[in-house]
Design a protein around this motif. Structure first.
Motif, mmCIF file in Angstrom:
data_model
loop_
_atom_site.group_PDB
_atom_site.id
_atom_site.type_symbol
_atom_site.label_atom_id
_atom_site.label_comp_id
_atom_site.label_asym_id
_atom_site.label_seq_id
_atom_site.Cartn_x
_atom_site.Cartn_y
_atom_site.Cartn_z
ATOM 1 N N ASN A 36 33.033 46.185 9.762
ATOM 2 C CA ASN A 36 32.506 44.838 9.542
ATOM 3 C C ASN A 36 33.560 43.803 9.907
ATOM 4 O OD1 ASN A 36 30.156 45.943 8.618
ATOM 5 N ND2 ASN A 36 30.671 45.734 6.477
ATOM 6 N N CYS A 37 33.103 42.599 10.249
ATOM 7 C CA CYS A 37 34.031 41.548 10.636
ATOM 8 C C CYS A 37 33.654 40.234 9.962
ATOM 9 C CB CYS A 37 34.032 41.379 12.153
ATOM 10 S SG CYS A 37 32.400 40.999 12.821
ATOM 11 N N LYS A 38 34.655 39.378 9.826
ATOM 12 C CA LYS A 38 34.455 38.049 9.258
ATOM 13 C C LYS A 38 35.531 37.158 9.852
ATOM 14 C CE LYS A 38 34.047 35.682 4.818
ATOM 15 N NZ LYS A 38 34.053 35.871 3.357
ATOM 16 N N VAL A 39 35.113 36.109 10.572
ATOM 17 C CA VAL A 39 36.047 35.184 11.213
ATOM 18 C C VAL A 39 35.573 33.752 10.990
ATOM 19 C CG1 VAL A 39 36.855 36.806 12.979
ATOM 20 C CG2 VAL A 39 34.840 35.421 13.407
ATOM 21 N N VAL A 40 36.481 32.815 11.149
ATOM 22 C CA VAL A 40 36.153 31.392 11.021
ATOM 23 C C VAL A 40 36.329 30.748 12.387
ATOM 24 C CG1 VAL A 40 36.785 29.202 9.932
ATOM 25 C CG2 VAL A 40 36.841 31.319 8.600
ATOM 26 N N GLY A 41 35.356 29.923 12.779
ATOM 27 C CA GLY A 41 35.411 29.231 14.059
ATOM 28 C C GLY A 41 34.920 27.802 13.927
ATOM 29 N N LYS A 42 35.056 27.059 15.013
ATOM 30 C CA LYS A 42 34.657 25.654 15.027
ATOM 31 C C LYS A 42 33.314 25.509 15.733
ATOM 32 C CE LYS A 42 36.329 21.084 16.212
ATOM 33 N NZ LYS A 42 37.403 20.304 16.810
ATOM 34 N N GLY A 43 32.406 24.807 15.078
ATOM 35 C CA GLY A 43 31.092 24.533 15.643
ATOM 36 C C GLY A 43 30.796 23.046 15.577
ATOM 37 N N THR A 44 29.526 22.719 15.610
ATOM 38 C CA THR A 44 29.078 21.338 15.554
ATOM 39 C C THR A 44 29.308 20.763 14.154
ATOM 40 O OG1 THR A 44 27.373 21.951 17.112
ATOM 41 C CG2 THR A 44 27.100 19.848 16.024
ATOM 42 N N LYS A 52 31.448 17.825 4.342
ATOM 43 C CA LYS A 52 31.360 17.701 5.796
ATOM 44 C C LYS A 52 32.411 18.589 6.434
ATOM 45 C CE LYS A 52 29.843 12.901 5.707
ATOM 46 N NZ LYS A 52 30.084 11.534 6.169
ATOM 47 N N GLY A 53 32.155 18.979 7.676
ATOM 48 C CA GLY A 53 33.153 19.758 8.382
ATOM 49 C C GLY A 53 32.643 20.250 9.717
ATOM 50 N N THR A 54 33.472 21.043 10.378
ATOM 51 C CA THR A 54 33.101 21.677 11.635
ATOM 52 C C THR A 54 33.380 23.180 11.590
ATOM 53 O OG1 THR A 54 35.266 21.209 12.594
ATOM 54 C CG2 THR A 54 33.510 19.608 13.035
ATOM 55 N N ALA A 55 33.935 23.664 10.481
ATOM 56 C CA ALA A 55 34.275 25.084 10.363
ATOM 57 C C ALA A 55 33.060 25.885 9.900
ATOM 58 C CB ALA A 55 35.428 25.272 9.380
ATOM 59 N N TYR A 56 32.887 27.041 10.518
ATOM 60 C CA TYR A 56 31.816 27.970 10.173
ATOM 61 C C TYR A 56 32.416 29.363 9.986
ATOM 62 C CZ TYR A 56 28.324 24.581 11.779
ATOM 63 O OH TYR A 56 27.537 23.469 11.938
ATOM 64 N N THR A 57 31.849 30.127 9.081
ATOM 65 C CA THR A 57 32.220 31.529 8.914
ATOM 66 C C THR A 57 31.205 32.362 9.681
ATOM 67 O OG1 THR A 57 33.113 31.096 6.718
ATOM 68 C CG2 THR A 57 32.600 33.383 7.255
ATOM 69 N N VAL A 58 31.701 33.250 10.524
ATOM 70 C CA VAL A 58 30.853 34.169 11.280
ATOM 71 C C VAL A 58 31.118 35.565 10.720
ATOM 72 C CG1 VAL A 58 30.331 35.155 13.540
ATOM 73 C CG2 VAL A 58 30.962 32.737 13.349
ATOM 74 N N GLU A 59 30.054 36.225 10.271
ATOM 75 C CA GLU A 59 30.170 37.586 9.750
ATOM 76 C C GLU A 59 29.241 38.487 10.539
ATOM 77 O OE1 GLU A 59 30.559 38.235 5.399
ATOM 78 O OE2 GLU A 59 29.866 36.140 5.302
ATOM 79 N N GLY A 60 29.691 39.707 10.778
ATOM 80 C CA GLY A 60 28.870 40.644 11.520
ATOM 81 C C GLY A 60 29.108 42.074 11.105
ATOM 82 N N ASN A 61 28.277 42.951 11.614
ATOM 83 C CA ASN A 61 28.436 44.364 11.293
ATOM 84 C C ASN A 61 29.244 45.096 12.357
ATOM 85 O OD1 ASN A 61 26.468 44.377 13.290
ATOM 86 N ND2 ASN A 61 25.157 45.842 12.262
ATOM 87 N N ARG A 62 29.688 44.384 13.378
ATOM 88 C CA ARG A 62 30.531 44.952 14.440
ATOM 89 C C ARG A 62 31.489 43.872 14.939
ATOM 90 N NH1 ARG A 62 25.559 47.666 17.745
ATOM 91 N NH2 ARG A 62 24.948 49.081 16.077
ATOM 92 N N ALA A 63 32.674 44.279 15.331
ATOM 93 C CA ALA A 63 33.652 43.318 15.851
ATOM 94 C C ALA A 63 33.110 42.608 17.092
ATOM 95 C CB ALA A 63 34.969 44.019 16.168
ATOM 96 N N SER A 64 32.376 43.342 17.929
ATOM 97 C CA SER A 64 31.817 42.725 19.138
ATOM 98 C C SER A 64 30.772 41.665 18.794
ATOM 99 C CB SER A 64 31.210 43.790 20.052
ATOM 100 O OG SER A 64 30.190 44.506 19.379
ATOM 101 N N ALA A 65 30.042 41.869 17.693
ATOM 102 C CA ALA A 65 29.045 40.876 17.254
ATOM 103 C C ALA A 65 29.746 39.594 16.811
ATOM 104 C CB ALA A 65 28.179 41.438 16.133
ATOM 105 N N CYS A 66 30.857 39.726 16.080
ATOM 106 C CA CYS A 66 31.605 38.537 15.657
ATOM 107 C C CYS A 66 32.184 37.795 16.855
ATOM 108 C CB CYS A 66 32.723 38.922 14.695
ATOM 109 S SG CYS A 66 32.136 39.216 13.026
ATOM 110 N N ALA A 67 32.706 38.528 17.830
ATOM 111 C CA ALA A 67 33.267 37.899 19.022
ATOM 112 C C ALA A 67 32.191 37.099 19.759
ATOM 113 C CB ALA A 67 33.878 38.960 19.933
#
Length: 116
Positions: A36-44, A52-67
């Protein structure tokens, strides 16, 4: 159909789709949690419950899905309703600050606004 009824129908559809996707995710998850993966990235820019903010947490069941989720985060958080999706993926934006994508191979990623 009134706007209120339409909004309720869209919300109900989003909840049903999320429930189905979550059930698929549970059955598709590998037995090792390390996949499993969990990363933080910048979105709208977003605004939610006086935050307020621009940070989002992206979580997935595969590293490739998070990428892929990170790569598509700006496009997915810019659109409303049915977003333009990565090729081979189906996505739904449940609210203005969250959504989920999955493919037929069982890969899933979700994004949510990173609340403080």
């Amino acid at each position: 159909m009134s706007v209120g009824r339409l909004a309720a129908a869209v919300l109900l559809l989003a909840l049903v789709a999320t429930s189905v996707a979550n059930a698929r995710q549970l059955s598709a998850q590998p037995s090792v949690k390390a996949a499993n993966c969990k990363v933080v990235g910048k979105g709208t820019s977003w605004s939610y419950h006086h935050q307020k903010g621009t940070a989002y947490t992206v979580e997935g069941n595969r590293a490739s899905a998070c990428a892929l989720g990170l790569k598509w985060l700006v496009r997915l958080t810019t659109t409303r309703g049915v977003p333009k999706t990565p090729p081979g993926w189906q996505c739904i934006t449940a609210t203005a600050v969250a959504g989920q994508c999955e493919n037929k191979g069982g890969a899933i990623f979700e994004w949510t606004a990173k609340l403080k």
